[in-house]
Design a protein around this motif. Structure first.
Motif, mmCIF file in Angstrom:
data_model
loop_
_atom_site.group_PDB
_atom_site.id
_atom_site.type_symbol
_atom_site.label_atom_id
_atom_site.label_comp_id
_atom_site.label_asym_id
_atom_site.label_seq_id
_atom_site.Cartn_x
_atom_site.Cartn_y
_atom_site.Cartn_z
ATOM 1 N N SER A 195 0.850 -1.184 0.000
ATOM 2 C CA SER A 195 0.000 0.000 0.000
ATOM 3 C C SER A 195 0.890 1.239 0.000
ATOM 4 N N HIS A 196 1.645 1.416 -1.065
ATOM 5 C CA HIS A 196 2.612 2.511 -1.135
ATOM 6 C C HIS A 196 1.889 3.858 -1.186
ATOM 7 N N LEU A 197 2.413 4.810 -0.436
ATOM 8 C CA LEU A 197 1.752 6.105 -0.279
ATOM 9 C C LEU A 197 2.645 7.269 -0.693
ATOM 10 N N ARG A 198 1.999 8.320 -1.191
ATOM 11 C CA ARG A 198 2.674 9.618 -1.324
ATOM 12 C C ARG A 198 2.036 10.571 -0.309
ATOM 13 N N LEU A 199 2.878 11.195 0.492
ATOM 14 C CA LEU A 199 2.422 12.213 1.439
ATOM 15 C C LEU A 199 2.708 13.593 0.858
ATOM 16 N N THR A 200 1.763 14.495 1.003
ATOM 17 C CA THR A 200 1.954 15.867 0.541
ATOM 18 C C THR A 200 1.669 16.820 1.692
ATOM 19 N N ALA A 201 2.686 17.619 2.032
ATOM 20 C CA ALA A 201 2.526 18.658 3.064
ATOM 21 C C ALA A 201 2.388 20.001 2.370
ATOM 22 N N ARG A 202 1.494 20.821 2.875
ATOM 23 C CA ARG A 202 1.267 22.149 2.310
ATOM 24 C C ARG A 202 1.453 23.215 3.383
#
Length: 428
Positions: A195-202
């Motif tokens: 379950s590979h994830l991309r995290l995005t911080a703003r």
């Protein structure tokens, strides 16, 4: 035409089938044409299918003497991960035999299996033998990326070819694993999900010299720190439980399922086969933020390798969401569920019998793979998928360091052992 399994494997290693990911690869075509031509010459008609130029898959079927029996799928991938020649002792695509080993990228992942299967079928052809049941062959592209040009494509566009198949074998099982004077042979009956994830911080972009409490990089680093600190609980699947119990019994080691970490410590070298599969894992692997040292970026991203055990996906994602924080969101790069096959089955028993036929002292146990294979694709067709690419390995040889590692190599006698085991299994 090459007949010996070592010659076949060396020939396959000389094809550069590097998969760089993202749809770019040297291509599997030449290796696929080699395999298809070899099968044709043995009287087994083979077809080469390309969902994209040079991304080649080979399908074939060996008819059995009892066609009413359920068919067995043998699937193996032709692509390999990149290899930097500057890091290697030998050219990675030279197929060099030295010191009792065959060296080259793909030697254990997994052109060895392709060579062993071709060798077995060659033996059948020369001796006029046939397997009992139909053997369906799939030598595929793109396993080292997402399988979009390989197994996933075949499952979506060629599913009728696999009608009647109830079980499959492929990589990452059936190899010998030494524990003192004992030899364990783990057969893969499960693998964790991916379950590979991309995290995005703003946050708020701005000048690096100015105070900024809404820095996307800081938000992301904080989230990653909390993810790294997660203490994932032990979750014993049927396969891992059986591995612990059967291995402990064979080695005379006390097994306490209420204290799995203590049990693993007592298992010694055998623990390496289970220590990564008693829990889920969340491993940050990729970071991307900013473009200039004096500029605070408005966004920052990371990728996290998430591996999940059967029945734990919702629990794991909830624990991740609890620590991301208000400024970080997640999305799936890949979401493939865990794979499980029956442990107490005629298929497992036949694999164990084949191993013991060549090594009477073999201790055969089920195990769960920590990574992923094309089994995730073929399982969608209702096929029970097993990791069974048998090898006999010498003492001191670190099998788990070979796949994707520098100076990948496979023992020559181990290859010959594996071909004999596969012949016993596939013939029966």
């Amino acid at each position: 035409m090459a007949e010996d399994v070592v010659d076949l494997c060396a020939a396959l290693l000389r094809f550069d089938t590097t998969n760089h990911g993202g749809g770019t690869a040297a291509g599997e075509r030449e290796a696929a044409e080699f395999v298809a031509t070899h099968l044709d010459d043995l009287g087994v008609p083979a077809c080469v299918l390309e969902p994209a130029p040079r991304r080649s898959n080979v399908l074939a079927r060996v008819p059995g003497s009892e066609p009413g029996l359920p068919a067995l799928l043998v699937q193996a991938h032709l692509d390999v991960v990149p290899a930097d020649p500057a890091e290697w002792s030998v050219p990675p695509f030279a197929g060099v035999e030295r010191d009792g080993f065959l060296w080259g990228r793909g030697a254990v992942d997994m052109k060895d299996m392709v060579a062993m299967v071709l060798s077995v079928i060659g033996g059948w052809s020369r001796e006029g033998r046939r397997p009992r049941r139909d053997i369906v062959l799939a030598f595929v592209a793109d396993e080292e990326d997402k399988g979009d040009y390989g197994a996933n494509w075949l499952v979506e566009h060629q599913r009728d070819y696999f009608t009647g198949v109830t079980a499959a074998i492929s990589e990452s099982g059936g190899f010998s694993h030494r524990v003192g004077e004992r030899r364990l042979y783990p057969i893969g009956t499960a693998e964790r999900g991916s379950s590979h994830l991309r995290l995005t911080a703003r946050g708020r972009a701005g000048h690096g010299s100015r105070r900024n409490t809404d820095n996307a990089v800081v938000h992301l680093v904080g989230a990653l720190g909390r993810i790294a600190a997660l203490d994932h609980p032990v979750r014993l699947t049927a396969t891992v439980r059986a591995f612990l119990e059967r291995t402990g019994e064979a080695l005379g080691v006390e097994v306490d399922l209420a204290d799995v970490d203590g049990t693993l410590a007592r298992l010694g070298p055998a623990a390496a086969l289970a220590e990564s599969t008693v829990r889920n894992s969340t491993t940050p692997t990729v970071l991307n933020a900013g473009y200039k040292v004096n500029v605070i970026p408005g966004t920052a991203t990371a990728e996290v390798d998430v591996r999940t055990l059967p029945g734990t996906v919702d629990e794991l994602l909830a624990s991740l969401d609890a620590v991301l924080g208000p400024h970080v969101t997640r999305e799936f790069l890949e979401d493939q569920p865990p794979v499980q096959a029956p442990i107490d089955s005629p298929w497992f028993d036949a694999m164990a019998d084949a191993l013991r036929g060549e090594d009477p002292d073999a201790i055969v146990v089920p195990y769960c793979m920590g990574g992923g294979t094309d089994a995730k694709a073929f399982t969608r067709l209702g096929i029970d998928c097993y990791g069974f690419a048998p090898l006999s390995l010498p003492e001191g040889y670190d099998y788990r360091a070979m796949a994707h590692g520098v100076d990948e190599r496979v023992p020559v006698e181990g290859l010959r052992f594996g071909a004999r085991v596969l012949d016993r299994f596939l013939s029966s």
